[in-house]
Write a protein that holds these residues in place. Sequence first.
Motif, PDB file in Angstrom:
ATOM      1  N   THR A 146      41.141 -41.573 159.530  1.00 32.49           N
ATOM      2  CA  THR A 146      40.556 -40.646 158.551  1.00 32.49           C
ATOM      3  C   THR A 146      39.175 -40.200 158.975  1.00 32.49           C
ATOM      4  OG1 THR A 146      41.804 -41.715 156.772  1.00 32.49           O
ATOM      5  CG2 THR A 146      39.900 -40.374 156.142  1.00 32.49           C
ATOM      6  N   ALA A 147      38.333 -41.142 159.412  1.00 29.83           N
ATOM      7  CA  ALA A 147      36.951 -40.816 159.759  1.00 29.83           C
ATOM      8  C   ALA A 147      36.864 -39.963 161.010  1.00 29.83           C
ATOM      9  CB  ALA A 147      36.153 -42.102 159.955  1.00 29.83           C
ATOM     10  N   LYS A 148      37.836 -40.101 161.910  1.00 28.49           N
ATOM     11  CA  LYS A 148      37.778 -39.323 163.143  1.00 28.49           C
ATOM     12  C   LYS A 148      37.924 -37.837 162.883  1.00 28.49           C
ATOM     13  CE  LYS A 148      39.489 -39.323 167.878  1.00 28.49           C
ATOM     14  NZ  LYS A 148      40.397 -39.958 168.858  1.00 28.49           N
ATOM     15  N   ASN A 149      38.625 -37.474 161.809  1.00 26.61           N
ATOM     16  CA  ASN A 149      38.847 -36.062 161.494  1.00 26.61           C
ATOM     17  C   ASN A 149      38.418 -35.719 160.074  1.00 26.61           C
ATOM     18  OD1 ASN A 149      40.437 -35.147 164.005  1.00 26.61           O
ATOM     19  ND2 ASN A 149      41.572 -36.964 163.335  1.00 26.61           N
ATOM     20  N   ILE A 150      37.407 -36.432 159.593  1.00 26.93           N
ATOM     21  CA  ILE A 150      36.978 -36.207 158.219  1.00 26.93           C
ATOM     22  C   ILE A 150      36.208 -34.882 158.111  1.00 26.93           C
ATOM     23  CG2 ILE A 150      34.734 -37.355 158.399  1.00 26.93           C
ATOM     24  CD1 ILE A 150      35.326 -38.652 155.677  1.00 26.93           C
ATOM     25  N   MET A 151      36.400 -34.171 157.029  1.00 27.14           N
ATOM     26  CA  MET A 151      35.682 -32.942 156.676  1.00 27.14           C
ATOM     27  C   MET A 151      35.919 -31.791 157.661  1.00 27.14           C
ATOM     28  SD  MET A 151      32.063 -34.245 155.063  1.00 27.14           S
ATOM     29  CE  MET A 151      31.612 -35.268 156.441  1.00 27.14           C
ATOM     30  N   VAL A 152      37.030 -31.812 158.404  1.00 25.80           N
ATOM     31  CA  VAL A 152      37.345 -30.686 159.287  1.00 25.80           C
ATOM     32  C   VAL A 152      37.599 -29.434 158.453  1.00 25.80           C
ATOM     33  CG1 VAL A 152      38.935 -29.820 161.032  1.00 25.80           C
ATOM     34  CG2 VAL A 152      38.270 -32.226 161.041  1.00 25.80           C
ATOM     35  N   SER A 153      38.385 -29.588 157.408  1.00 25.51           N
ATOM     36  CA  SER A 153      38.708 -28.442 156.557  1.00 25.51           C
ATOM     37  C   SER A 153      37.457 -27.873 155.901  1.00 25.51           C
ATOM     38  CB  SER A 153      39.724 -28.863 155.488  1.00 25.51           C
ATOM     39  OG  SER A 153      40.008 -27.786 154.624  1.00 25.51           O
ATOM     40  N   ASP A 154      36.560 -28.751 155.426  1.00 27.39           N
ATOM     41  CA  ASP A 154      35.323 -28.277 154.798  1.00 27.39           C
ATOM     42  C   ASP A 154      34.465 -27.495 155.791  1.00 27.39           C
ATOM     43  OD1 ASP A 154      36.159 -29.545 152.551  1.00 27.39           O
ATOM     44  OD2 ASP A 154      34.892 -31.304 152.807  1.00 27.39           O
ATOM     45  N   SER A 155      34.417 -27.976 157.019  1.00 26.61           N
ATOM     46  CA  SER A 155      33.592 -27.314 158.022  1.00 26.61           C
ATOM     47  C   SER A 155      34.148 -25.935 158.376  1.00 26.61           C
ATOM     48  CB  SER A 155      33.510 -28.189 159.278  1.00 26.61           C
ATOM     49  OG  SER A 155      32.615 -27.636 160.210  1.00 26.61           O
ATOM     50  N   ILE A 156      35.450 -25.835 158.594  1.00 24.79           N
ATOM     51  CA  ILE A 156      36.065 -24.553 158.948  1.00 24.79           C
ATOM     52  C   ILE A 156      35.917 -23.554 157.805  1.00 24.79           C
ATOM     53  CG2 ILE A 156      38.262 -23.420 159.431  1.00 24.79           C
ATOM     54  CD1 ILE A 156      39.064 -25.880 161.027  1.00 24.79           C
ATOM     55  N   GLU A 157      36.220 -23.984 156.611  1.00 25.01           N
ATOM     56  CA  GLU A 157      36.097 -23.083 155.460  1.00 25.01           C
ATOM     57  C   GLU A 157      34.642 -22.709 155.201  1.00 25.01           C
ATOM     58  OE1 GLU A 157      37.988 -24.993 152.218  1.00 25.01           O
ATOM     59  OE2 GLU A 157      40.023 -24.822 153.054  1.00 25.01           O
ATOM     60  N   GLY A 158      33.728 -23.634 155.459  1.00 21.32           N
ATOM     61  CA  GLY A 158      32.307 -23.338 155.253  1.00 21.32           C
ATOM     62  C   GLY A 158      31.801 -22.268 156.215  1.00 21.32           C
ATOM     63  N   TYR A 159      32.144 -22.392 157.492  1.00 21.26           N
ATOM     64  CA  TYR A 159      31.716 -21.384 158.460  1.00 21.26           C
ATOM     65  C   TYR A 159      32.376 -20.037 158.195  1.00 21.26           C
ATOM     66  CZ  TYR A 159      28.911 -24.285 161.586  1.00 21.26           C
ATOM     67  OH  TYR A 159      27.907 -25.066 162.118  1.00 21.26           O
ATOM     68  N   SER A 160      33.650 -20.055 157.826  1.00 22.88           N
ATOM     69  CA  SER A 160      34.341 -18.791 157.539  1.00 22.88           C
ATOM     70  C   SER A 160      33.699 -18.087 156.350  1.00 22.88           C
ATOM     71  CB  SER A 160      35.820 -19.068 157.270  1.00 22.88           C
ATOM     72  OG  SER A 160      36.436 -19.719 158.366  1.00 22.88           O
ATOM     73  N   SER A 161      33.404 -18.843 155.304  1.00 23.74           N
ATOM     74  CA  SER A 161      32.772 -18.253 154.131  1.00 23.74           C
ATOM     75  C   SER A 161      31.364 -17.760 154.445  1.00 23.74           C
ATOM     76  CB  SER A 161      32.725 -19.286 152.999  1.00 23.74           C
ATOM     77  OG  SER A 161      32.062 -18.774 151.872  1.00 23.74           O
ATOM     78  N   LEU A 162      30.621 -18.507 155.265  1.00 24.09           N
ATOM     79  CA  LEU A 162      29.260 -18.084 155.621  1.00 24.09           C
ATOM     80  C   LEU A 162      29.285 -16.777 156.404  1.00 24.09           C
ATOM     81  CD1 LEU A 162      26.231 -18.743 155.710  1.00 24.09           C
ATOM     82  CD2 LEU A 162      26.658 -20.010 157.823  1.00 24.09           C
ATOM     83  N   LEU A 163      30.222 -16.644 157.329  1.00 24.24           N
ATOM     84  CA  LEU A 163      30.319 -15.406 158.101  1.00 24.24           C
ATOM     85  C   LEU A 163      30.648 -14.221 157.198  1.00 24.24           C
ATOM     86  CD1 LEU A 163      32.224 -16.676 161.262  1.00 24.24           C
ATOM     87  CD2 LEU A 163      29.846 -15.949 161.140  1.00 24.24           C
ATOM     88  N   GLU A 164      31.486 -14.433 156.210  1.00 25.07           N
ATOM     89  CA  GLU A 164      31.816 -13.354 155.276  1.00 25.07           C
ATOM     90  C   GLU A 164      30.587 -12.867 154.525  1.00 25.07           C
ATOM     91  OE1 GLU A 164      34.891 -14.444 152.616  1.00 25.07           O
ATOM     92  OE2 GLU A 164      36.443 -14.610 154.157  1.00 25.07           O
ATOM     93  N   ASN A 165      29.695 -13.780 154.187  1.00 25.77           N
ATOM     94  CA  ASN A 165      28.508 -13.406 153.411  1.00 25.77           C
ATOM     95  C   ASN A 165      27.378 -12.863 154.278  1.00 25.77           C
ATOM     96  OD1 ASN A 165      28.811 -14.345 150.402  1.00 25.77           O
ATOM     97  ND2 ASN A 165      29.731 -15.978 151.630  1.00 25.77           N
ATOM     98  N   VAL A 166      27.300 -13.289 155.527  1.00 21.70           N
ATOM     99  CA  VAL A 166      26.174 -12.912 156.375  1.00 21.70           C
ATOM    100  C   VAL A 166      26.433 -11.603 157.116  1.00 21.70           C
ATOM    101  CG1 VAL A 166      24.862 -13.576 158.428  1.00 21.70           C
ATOM    102  CG2 VAL A 166      25.312 -15.252 156.654  1.00 21.70           C
ATOM    103  N   LEU A 167      27.638 -11.426 157.634  1.00 21.06           N
ATOM    104  CA  LEU A 167      27.917 -10.293 158.512  1.00 21.06           C
ATOM    105  C   LEU A 167      28.223  -9.033 157.715  1.00 21.06           C
ATOM    106  CD1 LEU A 167      30.123 -12.018 161.243  1.00 21.06           C
ATOM    107  CD2 LEU A 167      27.634 -11.846 161.096  1.00 21.06           C
ATOM    108  N   GLN A 168      27.701  -7.926 158.195  1.00 20.65           N
ATOM    109  CA  GLN A 168      27.990  -6.600 157.653  1.00 20.65           C
ATOM    110  C   GLN A 168      28.649  -5.785 158.761  1.00 20.65           C
ATOM    111  OE1 GLN A 168      27.515  -5.780 154.506  1.00 20.65           O
ATOM    112  NE2 GLN A 168      26.362  -7.608 153.905  1.00 20.65           N
TER     113      GLN A 168
END
Length: 1033
Positions: free
Chosen positions: A505-527
């Motif tokens: 579990t710890a080896k792959n913990i928060m992978v989904s949170d990280s991917i979704e976080g970067y995707s959401s950040l790019l949506e808000n930052v990029l024009q």
Amino acid sequence: MGSLENGLPVKRDSSFNRLSSRSDRNSFSQRPRSRFARFVLFKKIDYLQWLGAVAVFFFFVVLFQMLLPGSITEKSGDLLIQSRQVVVDGDLAFLKEMGVLDFGEDIKFEPSRVLAKFQKELREGNGSSGVQKGLRFGLRKPQLAVVFTDLLVDPQQIMMVTMVAALREIGYEIEVHSIEDGPANSVWRNLGVPVNIIQLTEKREIVLDWLNYDGVLVNGLEARRVISSLLQEPFRSVPLIWTIQDSILATRLRQYLSNGQVEFVDNWKRIFARATVVVYPNHVLPILYSSCDTGNYFVIPGSPAEAWEVDHFMGSHQDSLRDKMKFGSDDFVIAIVGSQLLYGGMWLEHALVLQAMLPLFRGFPPYNDSTSNVKVVVLSGDSTHNYSVAVEMIATKLRYPTGTVKHIAVDEDVDGYLSMVDLVIYGSFYEEQSFPEILKRAMCLEKPIIAPDHALIKKYVDDRVNGYLYPKENTRGLTQILLQVIGNGKLSPLARNVASIGKHTAKNIMVSDSIEGYSSLLENVLQFPSEVALPQAISAIPQHLKEEWQWHRFQSIANITYEDKIRKGSAFLDELEKQWNNSQGEGYSTVTTETFVYKIWEEEKSIQILNIRKRREEEELKDRTDQSRGTWDDVYRNAKKADRLKNDLHERDDGELERTGQPLTIYEPYLGEGAWPFLHHKSLYRGLGLSSKGRRSGADDVDGPSRLSLLNNPYYRDVLSEYGAFFAIANRVDRIHKNAWIGFQSWRASARKGSLSKDAESALLNDIETKRHGDALYFWVRMDKDPRNPLQQDFWSFCDAINAGNCRHAFSKTLEKMYGIKHNLTSLPPMPKDGGTWSVMHSWALPTRSFLEFVMFSRIFVDSLDSQYYEAHHQSGYCYLSLSKDKHCYSRVLELLVNVWVYHSGRRMIYVSPDTGLMQEHHMLKSRRGQMWVKWFQNSMLKSMDEDLAEEADSDSPKKHWLWPSTGEVFWKGMYEKERSQRSRDKEKRKQQSKDKIDRIRRRTHQKTIGKYVKPPPLKVDNPNTTVVDVSR
């Protein structure tokens, strides 16, 4: 953006991580109680536990005031009396007020400014009703650049490979750039991502056009050089996301502040301020980097760093610390860990956990022996000796066997201490904002963990599946779990199975949170521009990509060398400090040298002044003597010679002399130092700075603002972009350009390898000199090869695609206003798709005479375009020709305008291959018959319109906003008569003044003479030797 203003107390402890409470804190009744205080005061806690805790308070309040850093020992007597009152009253309010029970509840990081910015942009985008909505064509995918310092295999590479694999699934196109190569190059290429090793100039400048990308993702502190290049124009507006995953620089920043090296901190703060968003993997790092916080901090939890470091630790460290710590092979070692942040109530948490562990010792005989097999180590970041003594005193008071409980200050070798223990207990009651890093390390080391049931911990830890959870309101639950996990001095089989599952579990913990976080950040930052397709929703990312990091892609790399990131980061910072110190020393020596030279110059200047005075006196004396002036022809020739010498006083450099004899000069407009590496240094080319700042020193570049004051206005410098260079050169062109032909080339064409080669330059010059094609437009950047036009659309469709679908409408309305057409113009100048192509990126050459005619047309067109959209764009920033705020509003329409003018003015269009120099004519004159609007674009009509505008500007200064007079010369035929009449009036005025002066002299009253002196005649003397005697005496 991200801010620590509302989350951190003002006064902190002197330790690096210690964040103690304020001494002048508001009273307990006036501020909300912390979660821990509420559960202690109002929850039903076991009576024996409560008595034990109060007993600890009773004994250690004075002790901790003496031992803990920042304590005030002279008030200890009063504290003891008051603490007894606390025990009697059963209330912890007083301890809370004194800072003894500070559980870090007010230590939080909230990215308030970043979120507020996103919400503001969303509201502005939805509320921009005054600007007509455009269309999105989606001709190309959004482009991202991922930048590294090197391509060595490390956690940053693993995380970015995982991110890129997910982002590509939702429509992003990504390129990897690195300053140095490495083994990870093959991983990126196997993933299908192109890799570019960044070129550096002799001055270590980065040669890369960042404007090709919609966003840049930079990784690591060592990539500072890349961020420095993005600090320069014209790259300052490119969105930049900077990921930092370690605290190496935070330690140095604290040292800089303590040593008074504020300039180092300011330098780093300037780098941090350039990033649109600075991303951290946990909520502790933004607090540590608070000295550089400019409101752009953000947290996206998740990183493979802990699992990566643990794997390499297990592979490289065979020796255990158990022997160094004098733990036997039969000893059962339990580690008590907590939050990375240190606060005043931490000792109470440790005391409660130690109290809950007491029943465990009854199962490990002999309980009363000092050689008990159970060992407890308290791991924390507090390196002070006082806290170690305090922990031992707590253990003694709770009647632990001597030597059983130890405190270990952990700074770097966390994995080493965790590897020697058998069980890990998370004893912090502080509600973490991200999953505790130390728990991830313990789970990766396959150690069973026991933690309170915080909401964030419960999200990733399932009780009795991959870890154990106990209720934070009742520490008796911790005791029960310990008795179940440990049996006969060893871990139970269930606990071992739980630890094994926890490792995966710890080896792959928060992978989904990280991917979704970067995707959401790019949506808000990029024009994205209108020709770019929007990425798909985050839900379109396949689930298997969000389950684990891309470990398998790095398994094929043999002999992966692990480089300590702390040592690597420290070496980078040492080298950077050395450069700063050297530059400061050179700056001091330069100042000293300049002062010395200034003194010499002052002395030389005074000597020259004295020589000039002497020469002037000699010339005045010489003028008083009679000398021959010569004939009038000699005087005339001397005067003409003096005029020629006056005009030739300036020294001409080699480039200017070479350009004098060549038929063509190509100007390269640029804005800022970022474009310098792409400019040519040949005599055929000449730079043209659109701003007085950022010009090349020592180069014979044209200063655009000095030739056209409109370029001093930042709004029009941006909105016209490179088109402002045309107006600057055409303004009194004979003073700057003396060649028969003139050309322009965008520095971005050089960045795309689309500039003229030596063969193409020779072919172009030869064709011009032989007049093979006559009055023609030569261009070498094609529209059908433009990355913005992958579908090879026709002229007007492409213009609509890059201008939010509003190009045709804007063009027709501009022509209506330009030519004074009262009815709606239903058609546009035809630009047929006849197998030919068109020019883009302002890379072409024309006869100078034709260029001036084109500029005359362009000035009227730009003025009509500006009169329609200036108000809305200048006030709101939203452009009719774009989908979002755009400071380069008109530039994309003006980029294509030369094609319309050339086609309909009847000039030939010749394409020059930039590689080979081969020429091909497009849009033959024969095929244009019946399609050209010659009447609208003929020189006589344009000249008449230009004179009308000049007459209007010359007759009366307009009160409204009017751009045309500021784009160049204002001249019309009436100005001759106006100047001649003015000269006649001046002449008559001078004559009248002369007559008046003579009349005044004549009418002046003259005084009559009183008498007249008559010189007496000389005396006649007969004998000169006779003496005359005055007998009257």
